[in-house]
Design an enzyme around this catalytic site. Structure first.
Site, PDB file in Angstrom:
ATOM      1  N   ARG A 157     -68.065 -78.238  61.778  1.00 39.27           N
ATOM      2  CA  ARG A 157     -66.422 -77.916  62.494  1.00 39.27           C
ATOM      3  C   ARG A 157     -66.655 -76.912  63.450  1.00 39.27           C
ATOM      4  NH1 ARG A 157     -63.360 -80.896  58.660  1.00 39.27           N
ATOM      5  NH2 ARG A 157     -62.556 -78.645  57.843  1.00 39.27           N
ATOM      6  N   ALA A 216     -58.774 -77.127  41.198  1.00 41.41           N
ATOM      7  CA  ALA A 216     -58.499 -77.497  42.714  1.00 41.41           C
ATOM      8  C   ALA A 216     -57.678 -77.168  44.056  1.00 41.41           C
ATOM      9  CB  ALA A 216     -57.940 -79.013  42.346  1.00 41.41           C
ATOM     10  N   TYR A 235     -30.799 -79.029  50.486  1.00 41.94           N
ATOM     11  CA  TYR A 235     -30.256 -80.018  49.569  1.00 41.94           C
ATOM     12  C   TYR A 235     -29.541 -81.279  50.233  1.00 41.94           C
ATOM     13  CZ  TYR A 235     -25.324 -80.908  47.474  1.00 41.94           C
ATOM     14  OH  TYR A 235     -24.825 -81.549  46.620  1.00 41.94           O
ATOM     15  N   ASP A 274     -64.270 -73.339  40.759  1.00 43.39           N
ATOM     16  CA  ASP A 274     -64.784 -72.585  39.809  1.00 43.39           C
ATOM     17  C   ASP A 274     -65.877 -71.539  38.781  1.00 43.39           C
ATOM     18  OD1 ASP A 274     -62.233 -74.301  39.655  1.00 43.39           O
ATOM     19  OD2 ASP A 274     -63.766 -75.448  38.402  1.00 43.39           O
ATOM     20  N   ASN A 329     -61.181 -75.659  46.520  1.00 45.25           N
ATOM     21  CA  ASN A 329     -60.795 -75.896  48.428  1.00 45.25           C
ATOM     22  C   ASN A 329     -61.085 -75.781  49.075  1.00 45.25           C
ATOM     23  OD1 ASN A 329     -61.354 -79.641  48.447  1.00 45.25           O
ATOM     24  ND2 ASN A 329     -60.668 -78.682  46.354  1.00 45.25           N
ATOM     25  N   CYS A 369     -60.121 -84.833  40.157  1.00 41.72           N
ATOM     26  CA  CYS A 369     -58.483 -84.294  39.339  1.00 41.72           C
ATOM     27  C   CYS A 369     -58.050 -86.155  38.987  1.00 41.72           C
ATOM     28  CB  CYS A 369     -57.865 -83.883  40.378  1.00 41.72           C
ATOM     29  SG  CYS A 369     -58.022 -82.218  40.310  1.00 41.72           S
ATOM     30  N   ALA A 390     -62.773 -87.821  43.684  1.00 37.74           N
ATOM     31  CA  ALA A 390     -61.826 -86.952  43.476  1.00 37.74           C
ATOM     32  C   ALA A 390     -61.860 -86.856  41.606  1.00 37.74           C
ATOM     33  CB  ALA A 390     -60.860 -87.940  43.537  1.00 37.74           C
TER      34      ALA A 390
HETATM   35  P1  FAD Z   1     -67.014 -78.661  40.851  1.00 42.05           P
HETATM   36  O1  FAD Z   1     -65.420 -79.696  41.195  1.00 42.05           O
HETATM   37  O2  FAD Z   1     -66.795 -78.571  39.336  1.00 42.05           O
HETATM   38  O3  FAD Z   1     -67.960 -78.938  41.856  1.00 42.05           O
HETATM   39  C1  FAD Z   1     -69.119 -78.283  41.670  1.00 42.05           C
HETATM   40  C2  FAD Z   1     -70.634 -79.037  41.587  1.00 42.05           C
HETATM   41  O4  FAD Z   1     -71.634 -77.949  41.514  1.00 42.05           O
HETATM   42  C3  FAD Z   1     -70.928 -80.451  40.703  1.00 42.05           C
HETATM   43  O5  FAD Z   1     -70.877 -81.296  40.766  1.00 42.05           O
HETATM   44  C4  FAD Z   1     -71.935 -80.108  39.942  1.00 42.05           C
HETATM   45  O6  FAD Z   1     -72.928 -81.240  39.626  1.00 42.05           O
HETATM   46  C5  FAD Z   1     -72.464 -79.579  41.310  1.00 42.05           C
HETATM   47  N1  FAD Z   1     -74.053 -78.619  40.948  1.00 42.05           N
HETATM   48  C6  FAD Z   1     -73.895 -77.590  39.729  1.00 42.05           C
HETATM   49  N2  FAD Z   1     -74.905 -76.322  39.855  1.00 42.05           N
HETATM   50  C7  FAD Z   1     -75.726 -76.859  40.973  1.00 42.05           C
HETATM   51  C8  FAD Z   1     -77.285 -77.549  41.029  1.00 42.05           C
HETATM   52  N3  FAD Z   1     -77.661 -76.194  40.522  1.00 42.05           N
HETATM   53  N4  FAD Z   1     -77.509 -77.618  41.741  1.00 42.05           N
HETATM   54  C9  FAD Z   1     -77.004 -78.747  42.646  1.00 42.05           C
HETATM   55  N5  FAD Z   1     -75.458 -78.889  41.968  1.00 42.05           N
HETATM   56  C10 FAD Z   1     -75.409 -78.196  41.233  1.00 42.05           C
HETATM   57  N6  FAD Z   1     -57.497 -78.484  39.294  1.00 42.05           N
HETATM   58  C11 FAD Z   1     -55.745 -78.865  40.016  1.00 42.05           C
HETATM   59  O7  FAD Z   1     -55.640 -78.059  40.397  1.00 42.05           O
HETATM   60  N7  FAD Z   1     -55.405 -79.999  39.525  1.00 42.05           N
HETATM   61  C12 FAD Z   1     -55.906 -80.978  38.609  1.00 42.05           C
HETATM   62  O8  FAD Z   1     -54.758 -82.184  38.690  1.00 42.05           O
HETATM   63  C13 FAD Z   1     -56.902 -81.219  38.423  1.00 42.05           C
HETATM   64  N8  FAD Z   1     -57.667 -82.240  37.841  1.00 42.05           N
HETATM   65  C14 FAD Z   1     -58.859 -82.508  37.455  1.00 42.05           C
HETATM   66  C15 FAD Z   1     -58.551 -83.605  35.819  1.00 42.05           C
HETATM   67  C16 FAD Z   1     -60.565 -83.217  36.054  1.00 42.05           C
HETATM   68  C17 FAD Z   1     -61.050 -84.447  34.915  1.00 42.05           C
HETATM   69  C18 FAD Z   1     -61.364 -82.346  35.726  1.00 42.05           C
HETATM   70  C19 FAD Z   1     -62.289 -82.549  35.530  1.00 42.05           C
HETATM   71  C20 FAD Z   1     -61.150 -81.591  37.067  1.00 42.05           C
HETATM   72  C21 FAD Z   1     -59.819 -81.333  37.696  1.00 42.05           C
HETATM   73  N9  FAD Z   1     -59.090 -80.425  38.026  1.00 42.05           N
HETATM   74  C22 FAD Z   1     -58.389 -80.134  38.427  1.00 42.05           C
HETATM   75  C23 FAD Z   1     -60.317 -78.734  38.386  1.00 42.05           C
HETATM   76  C24 FAD Z   1     -60.655 -78.709  39.660  1.00 42.05           C
HETATM   77  O9  FAD Z   1     -61.311 -79.937  39.846  1.00 42.05           O
HETATM   78  C25 FAD Z   1     -61.736 -77.728  40.215  1.00 42.05           C
HETATM   79  O10 FAD Z   1     -61.255 -76.669  39.599  1.00 42.05           O
HETATM   80  C26 FAD Z   1     -63.130 -78.409  41.234  1.00 42.05           C
HETATM   81  O11 FAD Z   1     -63.054 -79.258  41.474  1.00 42.05           O
HETATM   82  C27 FAD Z   1     -63.581 -76.731  40.982  1.00 42.05           C
HETATM   83  O12 FAD Z   1     -64.192 -76.470  42.517  1.00 42.05           O
HETATM   84  P2  FAD Z   1     -65.460 -76.752  42.662  1.00 42.05           P
HETATM   85  O13 FAD Z   1     -66.247 -76.715  43.334  1.00 42.05           O
HETATM   86  O14 FAD Z   1     -65.761 -75.047  42.440  1.00 42.05           O
HETATM   87  O15 FAD Z   1     -66.610 -77.061  40.892  1.00 42.05           O
END
Ligand code: FAD
Length: 552
Positions: A23, A304, A430, A286, A308, A44, A42
């Site tokens: 963007r 998340a 409220y 993360d 994000n 979450c 998704a």
């Molecule tokens: P991720 O979303 O894990 O994405 C990282 C991606 O990088 C992965 O898909 C992985 O395959 C890819 N990757 C890693 N290494 C490599 C590589 N060397 N080459 C290519 N690709 C690679 N958070 C909340 O705040 N509220 C919630 O309700 C919540 N519920 C959740 C429920 C579940 C089941 C899970 C698993 C997580 C939940 N979370 C929640 C946490 C939230 O999803 C994460 O904090 C968020 O997704 C982190 O984003 P990220 O991009 O850092 O990592």
């Protein structure tokens, strides 16, 4: 020459980095590599698909590679794993997991968003076909398939954190009998133990059996499938499937192998502009250590929201070079467990103690809205603050309705470094169906103010036994009918409205613990006795109902 931006990981942080970069820069070449078969799903929502609450699997797939290409002109390559970074050559090595080939791709700016992976304990049988972790679509499909194919009736979930509880709820809704294994003596480790009693009771009411203070010791595997989970105390649980949900670890191998600095908590170290120790490599999500907004020190907060937002900012800075500071993180989290919601923002008492911060806290139980309007439900709020300057440090809430709103308000106060006085002063929305003229959060802050202003002292339920042993008098200020329905052993009953006339029945030579149902009448009673000249009166925090909820 257009900038070549390469992004590793295409979910929470990575997808946002890519689209923000586009963007802000129409010319840049943006390539996103994702190891799994899906981007921008998704995660979450995964537990709710397992529970058939989200019936349509397609709803979990927020964006496809095709959508990224059409709308954003971003080259998304799924099933491509970045395996190495050559910093001096400014290129990454990428394996095409389908083709089994590998090649080098150049970058001008690299954004690492690899996330965190579920921890798998080093235990025999963890690789059995019905033992799972839950992170991505592939994991979800495997669990879903196992549940359907094996006609599963029983499940063992190891780890009673946010994901463990969400899946326990989801599987129970499908008619599966769930046993929850947790090495700690409580569910939801980020909360203080006194806040989790109601959740544990609620789990039991809904048919989930928590095994607390009892960790996973062994898996029994027959023909490649786990059949039983053995616990530390010798208990054996039958399980048609096992979910390991004991936490996550930042994916730092790529960064570490190329010599990027890691922080004290083991995540990738970034500066306030999300730059790693290499100025052309950014990182978010993360895998990264963030700065905790309350302690000011690096922390791993795998949620998340921060992932994000930081991903989006990393994409922006990578293309514009404009330094905009990444927000500090208070760690606001919430979970729904059947009919209850529970969450926290900022520090619990135990987290503050670990950080070496002196705290005081108070607990209130209040209805979520005016009780004369139908449908009010109770919530318990614990606020934690620093007595020296009255700064708010954290808030934990458990209840049925309205928990999310109060956590968000508290998170806002924390974001701005506010005090219990700020929380007391907040002018909140409220009308009777939404809240009260004095919102539960305002009330919690009033209680903290009263405590700090010396108007009342509180003790926690955990201290009652000790006080009784020391000879304190226990006075139940509820009505005779409430008293007859159950009280703290050894308590005498003087209903609040009789207290002034009956105060002489309370011995003058022994200190007094007063209590009511939730703490409010106890406060009024404590004030009456103090105004009558007593200086040795304390009120039971949260009242009898909170005391009773602590029985595990
Ligand atoms: P991720 O979303 O894990 O994405 C990282 C991606 O990088 C992965 O898909 C992985 O395959 C890819 N990757 C890693 N290494 C490599 C590589 N060397 N080459 C290519 N690709 C690679 N958070 C909340 O705040 N509220 C919630 O309700 C919540 N519920 C959740 C429920 C579940 C089941 C899970 C698993 C997580 C939940 N979370 C929640 C946490 C939230 O999803 C994460 O904090 C968020 O997704 C982190 O984003 P990220 O991009 O850092 O990592």
């Amino acid at each position: 020459m257009p900038l070549r931006i390469v992004i590793v990981g295409g979910v929470g942080a990575g997808a946002g980095a890519a689209t923000r970069a586009r963007r802000l820069d129409e010319q840049a070449e943006i390539i996103l590599f994702e190891r799994s078969g899906y981007v921008s799903f998704a995660n979450c929502g995964l537990p709710y698909y397992l529970g058939n609450i989200i019936a349509d699997r397609g709803k979990l797939l927020v964006q496809s590679p095709e959508m990224f290409r059409k709308r954003f002109r971003i080259d998304v390559r799924v099933r491509h794993e970045v395996t190495a970074i050559d910093r001096s050559g400014k290129r990454v090595q990428v394996s095409d997991l389908n083709a089994g080939t590998s090649r080098w791709e150049p970058y001008d700016r690299l954004i690492l968003c690899p996330g965190a992976c579920p921890i798998v304990p080093p235990i025999e049988g963890a690789d059995a076909t019905n033992v799972f972790t839950l992170r991505n679509m592939e994991d979800t499909d495997a669990i879903y398939g196992c549940l359907a194919k094996q006609d599963a009736h029983t499940a063992a979930i190891v780890g009673a954190g946010f994901i463990g509880l969400e899946v326990a709820d989801a599987l129970t809704r499908r008619g599966i009998r769930v046993q929850l294994v947790e090495r700690l003596g409580q569910v939801l480790a980020p909360l203080d133990a006194d806040m989790t009693g109601p959740i544990e009771r609620h789990l039991r009411e809904k048919g989930v059996t928590p095994h607390l203070g009892n960790g996973l010791k062994a898996l029994t595997v027959e023909n490649g499938r786990a059949t039983h989970v053995g616990l530390d105390d010798g208990t054996r649980i039958e399980a048609d499937m096992v979910l390991l949900a004991i936490g996550v670890r930042p994916e730092t191998r790529l960064a570490a192998d190329t010599g990027l600095a890691l922080g004290p908590r083991g995540g990738i170290r970034v500066d306030e502009f999300l730059r790693t120790s290499d100025p052309d490599i950014f990182a978010a999500g993360d895998a990264v250590e963030v700065v905790h907004a309350v302690t000011g020190v690096p922390a791993l907060i795998p949620l998340a929201g921060p992932a994000n937002k930081h991903g989006r900012l990393a994409g922006e800075i990578a293309v514009t070079g404009r330094p905009r500071r990444a927000a500090r993180v208070v760690g606001t989290a919430i979970v729904k467990v059947f009919d209850l919601a529970a969450g926290l923002t900022g520090l619990s008492v135990k987290a503050a103690a670990q950080a070496g911060i002196e705290t005081r806290h108070c607990i209130v139980q209040r209805p979520n809205h005016a009780t004369y309007y139908p449908g009010a439900t109770m919530m318990t709020i614990k606020i934690v603050y620093r007595p020296a300057d009255r700064r708010l440090l954290g808030v934990q809430i458990v209840g049925r309705d309205g928990v999310d709103r109060r956590l968000d308000v508290a998170a806002t106060v924390l974001h701005f470094g506010g005090t219990i006085d700020d929380l007391a002063d907040l002018d909140l929305a409220y009308a009777p169906q939404f809240g009260s003229a004095k919102d539960p959060l305002n009330i919690a802050a009033f209680v903290a103010q009263n405590q700090e202003d010396g108007l009342v002292r509180h003790v926690d339920p955990a201290e009652v036994e000790r006080l009784r042993a020391e000879g304190w008098q226990l006075v139940d200020l509820r009505t005779a009918a409430e008293y007859a329905g159950g009280t703290i052993p050894g308590a005498v009953n003087i209903a609040l409205d009789e207290l002034r006339s009956s105060a002489s029945q309370i011995a003058g030579d022994r200190p007094v613990l007063v209590f009511c149902q939730v703490g409010q009448r106890g406060y009024v009673g404590a004030r009456i006795l103090q105004n009558l000249g007593r200086t040795d009166v304390v009120n039971l925090a949260g009242g009898y109902s909170w005391y009773a909820s602590q029985k595990r």
